[in-house]
Design an enzyme around this catalytic site. Structure first.
Site, PDB file in Angstrom:
ATOM      1  N   PRO A 145      79.298   0.567 -34.502  1.00 19.01           N
ATOM      2  CA  PRO A 145      80.514   0.051 -34.259  1.00 19.01           C
ATOM      3  C   PRO A 145      80.910  -0.710 -35.650  1.00 19.01           C
ATOM      4  O   PRO A 145      80.051  -1.288 -36.299  1.00 19.01           O
ATOM      5  CB  PRO A 145      80.542  -1.170 -33.315  1.00 19.01           C
ATOM      6  CG  PRO A 145      78.960  -1.368 -33.166  1.00 19.01           C
ATOM      7  CD  PRO A 145      78.392  -0.052 -33.285  1.00 19.01           C
ATOM      8  N   ASN A 146      82.249  -0.214 -36.127  1.00 19.27           N
ATOM      9  CA  ASN A 146      82.714  -0.874 -37.318  1.00 19.27           C
ATOM     10  C   ASN A 146      82.483  -0.052 -38.306  1.00 19.27           C
ATOM     11  O   ASN A 146      83.080  -0.581 -39.402  1.00 19.27           O
ATOM     12  CB  ASN A 146      82.728  -2.230 -37.310  1.00 19.27           C
ATOM     13  CG  ASN A 146      83.501  -2.838 -36.231  1.00 19.27           C
ATOM     14  OD1 ASN A 146      84.580  -2.566 -35.653  1.00 19.27           O
ATOM     15  ND2 ASN A 146      82.751  -4.084 -35.462  1.00 19.27           N
ATOM     16  N   ARG A 158      86.478  -2.607 -44.767  1.00 17.57           N
ATOM     17  CA  ARG A 158      85.939  -3.841 -44.054  1.00 17.57           C
ATOM     18  C   ARG A 158      84.977  -4.748 -44.923  1.00 17.57           C
ATOM     19  O   ARG A 158      84.138  -4.249 -45.652  1.00 17.57           O
ATOM     20  CB  ARG A 158      84.945  -3.458 -42.811  1.00 17.57           C
ATOM     21  CG  ARG A 158      84.382  -4.627 -42.197  1.00 17.57           C
ATOM     22  CD  ARG A 158      83.324  -3.882 -41.189  1.00 17.57           C
ATOM     23  NE  ARG A 158      82.636  -5.143 -40.608  1.00 17.57           N
ATOM     24  CZ  ARG A 158      81.368  -4.860 -39.946  1.00 17.57           C
ATOM     25  NH1 ARG A 158      80.821  -3.540 -40.108  1.00 17.57           N
ATOM     26  NH2 ARG A 158      80.959  -5.889 -39.036  1.00 17.57           N
ATOM     27  N   TYR A 180      79.815  -5.141 -47.562  1.00 20.84           N
ATOM     28  CA  TYR A 180      79.592  -3.795 -47.476  1.00 20.84           C
ATOM     29  C   TYR A 180      80.175  -2.830 -48.522  1.00 20.84           C
ATOM     30  O   TYR A 180      79.999  -1.497 -48.269  1.00 20.84           O
ATOM     31  CB  TYR A 180      80.383  -3.104 -46.203  1.00 20.84           C
ATOM     32  CG  TYR A 180      79.934  -4.103 -44.906  1.00 20.84           C
ATOM     33  CD1 TYR A 180      78.695  -3.704 -44.517  1.00 20.84           C
ATOM     34  CD2 TYR A 180      80.586  -5.088 -44.257  1.00 20.84           C
ATOM     35  CE1 TYR A 180      78.139  -4.456 -43.405  1.00 20.84           C
ATOM     36  CE2 TYR A 180      80.234  -5.666 -43.172  1.00 20.84           C
ATOM     37  CZ  TYR A 180      79.176  -5.379 -42.801  1.00 20.84           C
ATOM     38  OH  TYR A 180      78.511  -6.092 -41.458  1.00 20.84           O
ATOM     39  N   ASN A 217      71.940   3.313 -37.957  1.00 22.17           N
ATOM     40  CA  ASN A 217      72.782   2.015 -38.221  1.00 22.17           C
ATOM     41  C   ASN A 217      73.356   1.689 -36.826  1.00 22.17           C
ATOM     42  O   ASN A 217      74.537   1.965 -36.810  1.00 22.17           O
ATOM     43  CB  ASN A 217      73.523   2.038 -39.371  1.00 22.17           C
ATOM     44  CG  ASN A 217      73.864   0.685 -39.825  1.00 22.17           C
ATOM     45  OD1 ASN A 217      73.978  -0.350 -38.596  1.00 22.17           O
ATOM     46  ND2 ASN A 217      74.385   0.414 -41.006  1.00 22.17           N
ATOM     47  N   ALA A 245      75.885  -3.994 -34.677  1.00 15.70           N
ATOM     48  CA  ALA A 245      75.781  -5.093 -34.040  1.00 15.70           C
ATOM     49  C   ALA A 245      75.042  -4.702 -32.715  1.00 15.70           C
ATOM     50  O   ALA A 245      74.520  -5.583 -32.145  1.00 15.70           O
ATOM     51  CB  ALA A 245      77.237  -5.573 -33.494  1.00 15.70           C
ATOM     52  N   GLU A 257      65.604   2.689 -38.716  1.00 10.97           N
ATOM     53  CA  GLU A 257      66.696   1.580 -38.648  1.00 10.97           C
ATOM     54  C   GLU A 257      67.192   1.358 -39.747  1.00 10.97           C
ATOM     55  O   GLU A 257      66.347   0.863 -40.838  1.00 10.97           O
ATOM     56  CB  GLU A 257      66.178   0.408 -37.796  1.00 10.97           C
ATOM     57  CG  GLU A 257      67.264  -0.655 -37.669  1.00 10.97           C
ATOM     58  CD  GLU A 257      66.722  -1.817 -36.874  1.00 10.97           C
ATOM     59  OE1 GLU A 257      67.419  -2.930 -37.091  1.00 10.97           O
ATOM     60  OE2 GLU A 257      65.659  -1.776 -36.223  1.00 10.97           O
ATOM     61  N   HIS A 301      70.219  -0.771 -42.472  1.00  8.96           N
ATOM     62  CA  HIS A 301      71.303  -1.944 -42.176  1.00  8.96           C
ATOM     63  C   HIS A 301      71.810  -2.091 -43.636  1.00  8.96           C
ATOM     64  O   HIS A 301      71.035  -2.213 -44.725  1.00  8.96           O
ATOM     65  CB  HIS A 301      70.949  -3.271 -41.614  1.00  8.96           C
ATOM     66  CG  HIS A 301      70.650  -3.273 -40.535  1.00  8.96           C
ATOM     67  ND1 HIS A 301      71.481  -2.911 -39.345  1.00  8.96           N
ATOM     68  CD2 HIS A 301      69.534  -3.404 -39.676  1.00  8.96           C
ATOM     69  CE1 HIS A 301      70.999  -2.920 -38.141  1.00  8.96           C
ATOM     70  NE2 HIS A 301      69.726  -3.215 -38.363  1.00  8.96           N
ATOM     71  N   ARG A 354      71.922 -13.388 -42.922  1.00 11.19           N
ATOM     72  CA  ARG A 354      73.079 -13.600 -42.131  1.00 11.19           C
ATOM     73  C   ARG A 354      72.740 -14.670 -40.912  1.00 11.19           C
ATOM     74  O   ARG A 354      71.697 -15.276 -40.743  1.00 11.19           O
ATOM     75  CB  ARG A 354      73.676 -12.183 -41.644  1.00 11.19           C
ATOM     76  CG  ARG A 354      74.050 -11.561 -42.937  1.00 11.19           C
ATOM     77  CD  ARG A 354      74.616 -10.171 -42.814  1.00 11.19           C
ATOM     78  NE  ARG A 354      76.002 -10.484 -42.006  1.00 11.19           N
ATOM     79  CZ  ARG A 354      76.860  -9.404 -41.559  1.00 11.19           C
ATOM     80  NH1 ARG A 354      76.196  -8.116 -41.761  1.00 11.19           N
ATOM     81  NH2 ARG A 354      77.717  -9.606 -41.001  1.00 11.19           N
TER      82      ARG A 354
END
Length: 139
Positions: free
Chosen positions: A10-11, A18, A23, A72, A75, A96, A98, A105
């Site tokens: 998502p996103n 964004r 990012y 990725n 969330a 994985e 990110h 964070r």
């Protein structure tokens, strides 16, 4: 020819727009085009969805025939037992990835349901995290 797929959650379709301070300002499409040119001796596909079930379906679809998956889950990494279970169930190795350093964070981002089943984890190197994951499949 090695066959890899990048699966984004998502996103991530909003990259370049964004939160550029986290990012960056490059869209994923622009980044992917450059990576495909740089690694023209391997097949690199891409899939993105904001829907958890679609990500699970894609993992199941490619999880027995590709040489590697770069995931990725965004969330969903921190919330989806289903995605974690799918990564455990498939044969294709998963890295994985990110873009941001998830450990720098919010506390909830320190938990990953994917990590226990992944070949490895790459976090915090911006879009270069994807390239590092690609390189892990070439060694």
């Amino acid at each position: 020819m090695k066959k890899l797929i990048i699966i984004n959650g998502p996103n991530l379709n909003l990259l370049g727009k964004r939160e550029p301070e986290i990012y960056g300002s490059l869209s994923f499409t622009e980044f992917l085009e450059a990576i495909k040119v740089k690694y023209d001796d391997i097949s690199i596909e891409h899939f993105q969805s904001n829907v958890e079930g679609e990500l699970i379906n894609k993992l199941q679809e490619v999880g027995f025939e590709y040489d590697g998956i770069i995931l990725n889950a965004a969330a969903y990494t921190h919330t989806s037992v289903g995605i974690g279970d799918t990564v455990a169930a498939i044969q294709t190795p998963v890295v994985e990835v990110h873009i941001s350093n998830t450990f720098d964070r919010e506390d909830f981002r320190h938990q990953s349901y994917v990590a226990p089943h992944a070949k490895g984890i790459i976090v915090g190197f911006g879009l270069q995290s994807y390239e590092l994951a690609i390189q892990s499949f070439l060694k």
